[in-house]
Design a protein around this motif. Structure first.
Motif, PDB file in Angstrom:
ATOM      1  N   SER A 434      74.125  46.442  30.182  1.00  0.00           N
ATOM      2  CA  SER A 434      72.562  46.139  29.888  1.00  0.00           C
ATOM      3  C   SER A 434      71.988  44.981  30.581  1.00  0.00           C
ATOM      4  N   LEU A 435      72.939  44.052  30.550  1.00  0.00           N
ATOM      5  CA  LEU A 435      72.560  42.779  31.233  1.00  0.00           C
ATOM      6  C   LEU A 435      72.571  42.844  32.755  1.00  0.00           C
ATOM      7  N   PHE A 436      73.603  43.580  33.331  1.00  0.00           N
ATOM      8  CA  PHE A 436      73.440  43.971  34.798  1.00  0.00           C
ATOM      9  C   PHE A 436      72.444  44.876  35.182  1.00  0.00           C
ATOM     10  N   ARG A 437      71.674  45.718  34.198  1.00  0.00           N
ATOM     11  CA  ARG A 437      70.657  46.519  34.548  1.00  0.00           C
ATOM     12  C   ARG A 437      69.752  45.661  34.717  1.00  0.00           C
ATOM     13  N   GLU A 438      69.234  44.770  33.784  1.00  0.00           N
ATOM     14  CA  GLU A 438      68.229  43.848  33.738  1.00  0.00           C
ATOM     15  C   GLU A 438      68.305  42.845  34.973  1.00  0.00           C
ATOM     16  N   ALA A 439      69.233  42.762  35.573  1.00  0.00           N
ATOM     17  CA  ALA A 439      69.508  42.047  36.582  1.00  0.00           C
ATOM     18  C   ALA A 439      69.365  42.503  38.133  1.00  0.00           C
ATOM     19  N   GLY A 440      69.055  44.012  37.914  1.00  0.00           N
ATOM     20  CA  GLY A 440      69.127  44.824  39.153  1.00  0.00           C
ATOM     21  C   GLY A 440      70.003  45.874  39.559  1.00  0.00           C
ATOM     22  N   TYR A 441      71.106  45.915  38.717  1.00  0.00           N
ATOM     23  CA  TYR A 441      72.071  46.687  39.015  1.00  0.00           C
ATOM     24  C   TYR A 441      72.096  47.861  38.352  1.00  0.00           C
ATOM     25  N   THR A 442      73.011  48.945  38.614  1.00  0.00           N
ATOM     26  CA  THR A 442      73.009  49.944  37.906  1.00  0.00           C
ATOM     27  C   THR A 442      74.388  50.925  38.353  1.00  0.00           C
ATOM     28  N   LEU A 443      74.976  51.675  37.456  1.00  0.00           N
ATOM     29  CA  LEU A 443      76.266  52.210  37.410  1.00  0.00           C
ATOM     30  C   LEU A 443      76.015  53.376  38.315  1.00  0.00           C
ATOM     31  N   ARG A 444      76.930  53.497  39.463  1.00  0.00           N
ATOM     32  CA  ARG A 444      76.617  54.930  40.277  1.00  0.00           C
ATOM     33  C   ARG A 444      78.121  55.170  40.254  1.00  0.00           C
ATOM     34  N   ASN A 446      81.337  55.308  39.281  1.00  0.00           N
ATOM     35  CA  ASN A 446      82.368  54.348  38.626  1.00  0.00           C
ATOM     36  C   ASN A 446      82.161  52.939  39.009  1.00  0.00           C
ATOM     37  N   GLN A 447      80.937  52.776  39.857  1.00  0.00           N
ATOM     38  CA  GLN A 447      80.709  51.267  40.344  1.00  0.00           C
ATOM     39  C   GLN A 447      79.556  50.840  39.857  1.00  0.00           C
ATOM     40  N   MET A 448      79.411  49.468  39.863  1.00  0.00           N
ATOM     41  CA  MET A 448      78.224  48.623  39.597  1.00  0.00           C
ATOM     42  C   MET A 448      77.725  48.201  40.745  1.00  0.00           C
ATOM     43  N   VAL A 449      76.474  48.738  41.270  1.00  0.00           N
ATOM     44  CA  VAL A 449      75.950  48.406  42.345  1.00  0.00           C
ATOM     45  C   VAL A 449      74.596  47.872  42.175  1.00  0.00           C
ATOM     46  N   ASN A 450      74.135  47.372  43.340  1.00  0.00           N
ATOM     47  CA  ASN A 450      72.622  46.787  43.312  1.00  0.00           C
ATOM     48  C   ASN A 450      71.858  47.910  43.493  1.00  0.00           C
ATOM     49  N   GLU A 451      70.860  47.970  42.402  1.00  0.00           N
ATOM     50  CA  GLU A 451      69.752  49.135  42.585  1.00  0.00           C
ATOM     51  C   GLU A 451      69.263  49.351  43.737  1.00  0.00           C
ATOM     52  N   GLU A 455      74.778  47.880  47.402  1.00  0.00           N
ATOM     53  CA  GLU A 455      75.858  47.263  47.600  1.00  0.00           C
ATOM     54  C   GLU A 455      76.782  46.996  46.338  1.00  0.00           C
ATOM     55  N   PRO A 456      78.058  47.332  46.389  1.00  0.00           N
ATOM     56  CA  PRO A 456      78.882  47.274  45.127  1.00  0.00           C
ATOM     57  C   PRO A 456      79.142  45.752  44.547  1.00  0.00           C
ATOM     58  N   PHE A 457      79.003  45.676  43.238  1.00  0.00           N
ATOM     59  CA  PHE A 457      79.172  44.287  42.859  1.00  0.00           C
ATOM     60  C   PHE A 457      80.652  43.979  42.807  1.00  0.00           C
TER      61      PHE A 457
END
Length: 620
Positions: A434-444, A446-451, A455-457
């Motif tokens: 949830s915090l990653f999502r608030e910071a502009g990231y999303t799960l695509r 199996n990867q957390m990426v910049n929305e 770019e993968p985190f």
């Protein structure tokens, strides 16, 4: 009106006297002020415990026998014996060779007594400090320690070491002001710590280094040539990168000083370096090393079943002395110079992936506490919500500090008990996502990426040796469960230090020790000016005006209570920004040593006193 006759004669006779008075009153008011008194000691907190002319420190054994060889071990390697430049891996133990103007007692908070200097003085506004050298202080070649040595050492230290240059940035000049007197002038007033920090400068012999200028022992370069010192020991033998031996100086000039009575009792002290901590412990077990300070919970619990330990020839103790005067924060430190770590929500999310409770139960046998303060274990640590003076300090920075400092006490995520650990971790990882999502990231997938960029985190955790690898691996595995790809790189000490100095890392495992009297070093840890300076202790790259202001307030705290409340405010702001993923610590030492070593029945209140006040008791 024209003045004539007797009145004119009187004025003529008194004019020179009146002019002199006027000059004294207007031109040199300092001449009318009383010179500051010379002192035998200084203390930032309260008054010095020991009066002028005291016989010795209370915690030493004045009858401790001299003799024997103390065999010690050290991790890693070394490639220089020069303490001045920020270059190379400095050998351990050089404080046995070089001395400072003042020396701290180990049963007081921030009290210093004369060593190379016999006296110190400074004005009420702390705008300068003078030290008067002892007449008998001399180098190992018999030449006297001079004011020229002190001034030259200071100038070379700030010229060749960026970290020291920053630390002493408020010293505008060091100059000789008497036959045995040196004065340091400061560019700010009422900073109580400035006299202390210049009194802690290691003093080097100008003549010895200048004779070698341009050769292997140039002051700005690394060297393995044993340097000349003035201390109780000299270097007797060097095996580069492997070992070095110090031998006690038979005619040491300061042997009978009150600050040295009962100290420096071993004839020889040898350090042997090991690349592997387990091999180092085997050397201790096999009686090739005399003293061991344990840093691994599992080994402390399970590895002392060998004969020497079970038969009582190995003594084990867990004194808390060394932790009474210090706080600590240790953990995973993200490099804020990397864009991916700039958002505090990302940094907070990472904390939710660290499961201390599970590690403490399975790896550490329940021995550790979770760190929740940058001044953990001391009265300087913040707790609850701010009140009183601390609240007033924070309100003066309202709008510049996170709003949570006023509304929400800092708490680390809790991994849970053995029964509910899996449920708690799932909940914690959901919060991290949830915090990653608030910071502009999303799960695509199996990867957390910049929305926005896709770019993968990903990041790398850089470790100084393998010891913390077992702590980092579960942390990395938890992050992978939410699509954050984490790798771990274990380096030897030399590589780690070089990359740390040049800021070539994503995340490290490291920490900061804190005294009970914080001061100018806080700017080195958290100050904006230290953020991008190579080699500073601002590992994270913190650059925040509000934090700079709190650091300044600490340096100028007018009394002990103000210092405490300001440190708590600083602690609270640092925590609220989530600059570190705090891990764990132990508030007592775990030491083991062969029974040929002895120490006073009562160790110094704030220290182990090792090896200074220990001695060899003659047992084989």
């Amino acid at each position: 009106m024209k003045v004539t006759g007797g009145l004119a004669k009187m004025i003529n006779r008194t004019a020179p006297f009146m002019l002199a008075i006027a000059w004294l009153l207007t031109s040199t008011p300092a001449l009318l002020a009383e010179e500051p008194a010379w002192r035998h000691a200084t203390a930032i907190v309260g008054e010095p415990k020991y009066p002028e002319g005291f016989a010795r420190f209370d915690y030493v054994n004045p009858d401790a026998p001299k003799g024997g060889t103390l065999r010690l071990s050290e991790d890693g390697s070394f490639d220089t014996l020069n303490p001045v430049p920020a270059k190379g891996d400095l050998a351990v133990g050089l404080g046995l060779v070089f001395e400072t103007l003042m020396v701290s007692s180990e049963d007081e908070i921030s009290a210093d007594y004369g060593l190379l200097a016999e006296a110190v003085r400074y004005p009420d506004d702390y705008s300068w400090v003078s030290y008067r050298l002892r007449e008998g202080a001399r180098w190992h070649d018999g030449k006297p320690v001079t004011p020229e040595d002190v001034v030259w050492t200071f100038e070379q230290t700030v010229a060749n070491n960026p970290q020291r240059e920053f630390y002493y940035r408020h010293v505008t000049k060091a100059e000789i002001t008497g036959p045995r007197e040196i004065t340091f002038t400061f560019d700010e007033k009422n900073n109580l710590e400035l006299p202390k920090i210049v009194g802690e400068l290691l003093i080097l012999p100008k003549h010895w280094w200048q004779e070698r200028d341009g050769e292997t022992a140039a002051i700005g370069e690394t060297t393995l040539e044993p340097p000349l010192g003035s201390g109780p020991y000299r270097i007797a033998n060097v095996r580069p990168g492997e070992s070095l031996t110090y031998e006690r100086v038979a005619d040491y000039w300061g042997a009978d000083l009150n600050v040295n009575i009962g100290r420096n009792n071993f004839d020889r002290i040898t350090y042997t370096y090991f690349a592997d901590r387990n091999v180092e412990f085997e050397a201790f077990k096999s009686d090739n090393v005399d003293f061991w300070q344990e840093n691994e919970a599992k080994r402390w619990v399970n590895a002392y079943d060998f004969p020497a330990a079970t038969e009582g020839r190995i003594i084990r103790e867990t004194p808390e002395n060394a932790y009474r005067s210090s706080g600590v924060l240790v953990g995973f430190i993200p490099n804020l110079r990397r864009d991916k770590f700039k958002d505090p929500r990302v940094r907070r999310a990472l904390n939710y992936a660290y499961n201390f409770e599970d590690q403490n139960r399975n790896l550490f046998f329940g021995q550790y506490d979770r760190v929740d303060s940058f001044f953990f274990g001391t009265e300087l640590a913040s707790s609850g919500l701010p009140q009183g003076q601390e609240l007033d300090i924070l309100k003066s920075l309202e709008g510049e500090v996170p709003e949570s400092v006023f509304t929400t006490p800092y708490e680390n995520p809790v991994g849970g008990t053995e029964q509910d650990v899996q449920a708690n971790m799932r909940s914690n990882l959901r919060e991290a996502v949830s915090l990653f999502r608030e910071a502009g990231y999303t799960l695509r997938g199996n990867q957390m990426v910049n929305e926005e960029t896709g770019e993968p985190f990903t990041f790398e955790i850089m470790l100084n040796g393998p010891l913390i690898e077992k702590v980092a691996l579960p942390f990395a595995q938890n992050l992978r469960r939410i699509g954050v790809d984490v790798s771990i790189r274990v380096l030897d000490s030399s590589q780690f230090v070089n990359r740390l100095r040049s800021r070539d890392f994503d995340m490290i495992y490291n920490g900061w020790g804190q005294s009970l009297s914080p001061g100018n070093e806080q700017a080195e840890y958290w100050g904006s000016r230290a953020a991008d300076r190579e080699g500073s202790a601002n590992y994270a790259g913190i650059a925040d005006p509000a934090i700079d202001e709190l650091v300044r307030k600490i340096a100028f705290a007018k009394d002990r209570e103000t210092l405490i409340q300001t440190a708590r405010a600083l602690d609270r702001v640092l925590l609220a920004n989530h600059f570190v993923i705090p891990t764990y610590t132990l508030r007592n030492s775990r030491i083991a040593y062969w029974d040929r070593l002895s120490h006073p029945e009562e160790l110094p209140y704030y220290s182990l006193g090792f090896p200074g006040v220990w001695w060899f008791n003659g047992k084989p």
